[in-house]
Design a protein around this motif. Sequence first.
Motif, PDB file in Angstrom:
ATOM      1  N   ARG A  72      13.121  12.860 -17.449  1.00 58.77           N
ATOM      2  CA  ARG A  72      14.477  13.138 -16.610  1.00 58.77           C
ATOM      3  C   ARG A  72      13.902  13.502 -15.305  1.00 58.77           C
ATOM      4  N   VAL A  73      12.816  12.492 -14.877  1.00 62.29           N
ATOM      5  CA  VAL A  73      12.453  12.470 -13.292  1.00 62.29           C
ATOM      6  C   VAL A  73      12.346  11.332 -12.807  1.00 62.29           C
ATOM      7  N   ILE A  74      13.191  11.114 -11.645  1.00 63.59           N
ATOM      8  CA  ILE A  74      12.982   9.688 -11.660  1.00 63.59           C
ATOM      9  C   ILE A  74      12.350   9.949  -9.702  1.00 63.59           C
ATOM     10  N   ILE A  75      11.278   9.255  -9.296  1.00 65.63           N
ATOM     11  CA  ILE A  75      10.053   9.732  -8.593  1.00 65.63           C
ATOM     12  C   ILE A  75      10.749   8.352  -6.914  1.00 65.63           C
ATOM     13  N   ARG A  76      10.893   9.292  -6.142  1.00 65.15           N
ATOM     14  CA  ARG A  76      11.949   6.645  -5.221  1.00 65.15           C
ATOM     15  C   ARG A  76      10.690   7.954  -4.017  1.00 65.15           C
ATOM     16  N   GLY A  77      10.339   6.949  -4.382  1.00 68.02           N
ATOM     17  CA  GLY A  77       9.776   6.602  -2.064  1.00 68.02           C
ATOM     18  C   GLY A  77      10.426   6.105  -1.025  1.00 68.02           C
ATOM     19  N   VAL A  78       9.953   7.615   0.253  1.00 72.05           N
ATOM     20  CA  VAL A  78      10.982   7.314   1.529  1.00 72.05           C
ATOM     21  C   VAL A  78      10.493   7.086   2.516  1.00 72.05           C
ATOM     22  N   MET A  98       7.960  11.443   0.452  1.00 75.56           N
ATOM     23  CA  MET A  98       8.059  10.906   1.640  1.00 75.56           C
ATOM     24  C   MET A  98       6.650  10.151   2.215  1.00 75.56           C
ATOM     25  N   ALA A  99       6.316   8.290   2.551  1.00 76.49           N
ATOM     26  CA  ALA A  99       5.783   8.146   3.141  1.00 76.49           C
ATOM     27  C   ALA A  99       4.809   8.424   4.179  1.00 76.49           C
ATOM     28  N   ASP A 100       3.460   8.000   3.659  1.00 80.55           N
ATOM     29  CA  ASP A 100       1.901   8.965   4.324  1.00 80.55           C
ATOM     30  C   ASP A 100       2.419   8.152   5.761  1.00 80.55           C
ATOM     31  N   ASP A 101       2.352   8.892   7.194  1.00 78.51           N
ATOM     32  CA  ASP A 101       2.918   7.517   8.321  1.00 78.51           C
ATOM     33  C   ASP A 101       2.182   6.886   8.574  1.00 78.51           C
ATOM     34  N   GLU A 102       0.701   6.293   7.507  1.00 76.13           N
ATOM     35  CA  GLU A 102       0.316   4.896   8.248  1.00 76.13           C
ATOM     36  C   GLU A 102       0.993   3.821   7.403  1.00 76.13           C
ATOM     37  N   PHE A 103       1.686   4.513   6.504  1.00 72.85           N
ATOM     38  CA  PHE A 103       3.035   3.268   5.249  1.00 72.85           C
ATOM     39  C   PHE A 103       4.626   3.542   5.668  1.00 72.85           C
ATOM     40  N   SER A 104       4.304   3.896   6.774  1.00 66.78           N
ATOM     41  CA  SER A 104       5.776   4.263   7.283  1.00 66.78           C
ATOM     42  C   SER A 104       6.710   2.749   7.495  1.00 66.78           C
ATOM     43  N   HIS A 105       6.094   2.175   8.363  1.00 63.66           N
ATOM     44  CA  HIS A 105       6.703   1.007   8.887  1.00 63.66           C
ATOM     45  C   HIS A 105       6.210  -0.362   7.584  1.00 63.66           C
ATOM     46  N   VAL A 106       5.414  -0.089   6.669  1.00 64.37           N
ATOM     47  CA  VAL A 106       5.610  -1.314   5.448  1.00 64.37           C
ATOM     48  C   VAL A 106       6.968  -1.631   4.509  1.00 64.37           C
ATOM     49  N   SER A 107       7.361  -2.786   4.139  1.00 67.55           N
ATOM     50  CA  SER A 107       8.429  -3.405   3.529  1.00 67.55           C
ATOM     51  C   SER A 107       7.712  -4.776   3.480  1.00 67.55           C
ATOM     52  N   SER A 108       8.369  -4.946   2.105  1.00 67.02           N
ATOM     53  CA  SER A 108       8.197  -6.263   1.165  1.00 67.02           C
ATOM     54  C   SER A 108       8.425  -7.168   2.459  1.00 67.02           C
ATOM     55  N   SER A 109      10.073  -7.554   3.233  1.00 69.05           N
ATOM     56  CA  SER A 109      10.331  -8.203   4.641  1.00 69.05           C
ATOM     57  C   SER A 109       9.041  -8.199   5.426  1.00 69.05           C
ATOM     58  N   LEU A 110       8.127  -6.961   5.580  1.00 67.55           N
ATOM     59  CA  LEU A 110       7.109  -7.912   6.662  1.00 67.55           C
ATOM     60  C   LEU A 110       6.408  -8.034   6.478  1.00 67.55           C
ATOM     61  N   ILE A 111       5.495  -8.198   5.140  1.00 67.12           N
ATOM     62  CA  ILE A 111       4.387  -8.327   4.673  1.00 67.12           C
ATOM     63  C   ILE A 111       4.942 -10.212   4.311  1.00 67.12           C
ATOM     64  N   LYS A 112       5.568 -10.204   3.975  1.00 65.55           N
ATOM     65  CA  LYS A 112       6.810 -11.671   3.860  1.00 65.55           C
ATOM     66  C   LYS A 112       6.754 -13.022   4.636  1.00 65.55           C
ATOM     67  N   LEU A 156       0.521  -1.091   0.046  1.00 61.40           N
ATOM     68  CA  LEU A 156       0.198   0.103   0.170  1.00 61.40           C
ATOM     69  C   LEU A 156       1.371   1.109   0.342  1.00 61.40           C
ATOM     70  N   GLY A 157       2.209   1.155   0.643  1.00 62.68           N
ATOM     71  CA  GLY A 157       2.936   2.309   0.621  1.00 62.68           C
ATOM     72  C   GLY A 157       3.417   2.874  -0.954  1.00 62.68           C
ATOM     73  N   HIS A 158       3.584   1.106  -1.934  1.00 69.55           N
ATOM     74  CA  HIS A 158       4.290   1.937  -3.552  1.00 69.55           C
ATOM     75  C   HIS A 158       2.915   2.251  -4.270  1.00 69.55           C
ATOM     76  N   LEU A 159       1.778   1.966  -3.410  1.00 70.67           N
ATOM     77  CA  LEU A 159       0.434   2.334  -4.267  1.00 70.67           C
ATOM     78  C   LEU A 159       0.384   3.828  -4.172  1.00 70.67           C
ATOM     79  N   ASN A 160       0.637   4.111  -2.416  1.00 72.04           N
ATOM     80  CA  ASN A 160       0.230   5.398  -2.430  1.00 72.04           C
ATOM     81  C   ASN A 160       1.178   6.168  -3.269  1.00 72.04           C
ATOM     82  N   VAL A 161       2.530   5.858  -3.317  1.00 72.29           N
ATOM     83  CA  VAL A 161       3.404   6.956  -4.150  1.00 72.29           C
ATOM     84  C   VAL A 161       3.185   6.693  -5.400  1.00 72.29           C
TER      85      VAL A 161
END
Length: 163
Positions: free
Chosen positions: A85-91, A120-134, A17-22
């Motif tokens: 010429r723009v790359i977006i990164r979620g943090v 910046m990730a929305d605060d509700e997604f700041s803890h979400v990682s692929s490792s956690l999901i797995k 959901l963090g990726h989708l939010n970005v």
Amino acid sequence: MSSRRAVYTGSFDPISLGHLNVIERSSRLVDELIVGVGINIEKQSLFTEKERVELLSRVTKHLPNVEVKTFAGLAVQFVRDCDARVIIRGVRSLTDMETEFTMTLANRKLDPGVETVFLMADDEFSHVSSSLIKQITPLAGDEELARFVPREIVADLREKLSG
């Protein structure tokens, strides 16, 4: 070259959901957003590249200006190949910021014409990682899992992790 085309790269294994939010927030900032599905050589993939493209396409179908593509090699070269010429990164955290800062400096050396924009990730997604999901997938119910990944991919995730 379109100044209103941007690229958001990642392994998206699985999309959270963090990726989708970005992706959703980025799609409102640009005319075209290309989501680049790459391979992270430091991680063992759960989903194949083709499966990740399908999952991303499914959960972004409501965004008409988003296109999902695969790439191999350097993200900065993929950005150029997309005529962007723009790359977006979620943090999500300060740790992410340190890693992303290093990558941004390397990208500038490789191609000074490509700019990096951080969301910046929305605060509700700041803890979400692929490792956690797995880790939580085998333990969590569908409703609980849908707090971390798009509801549309819960069944795919369960199937993949059940063997």
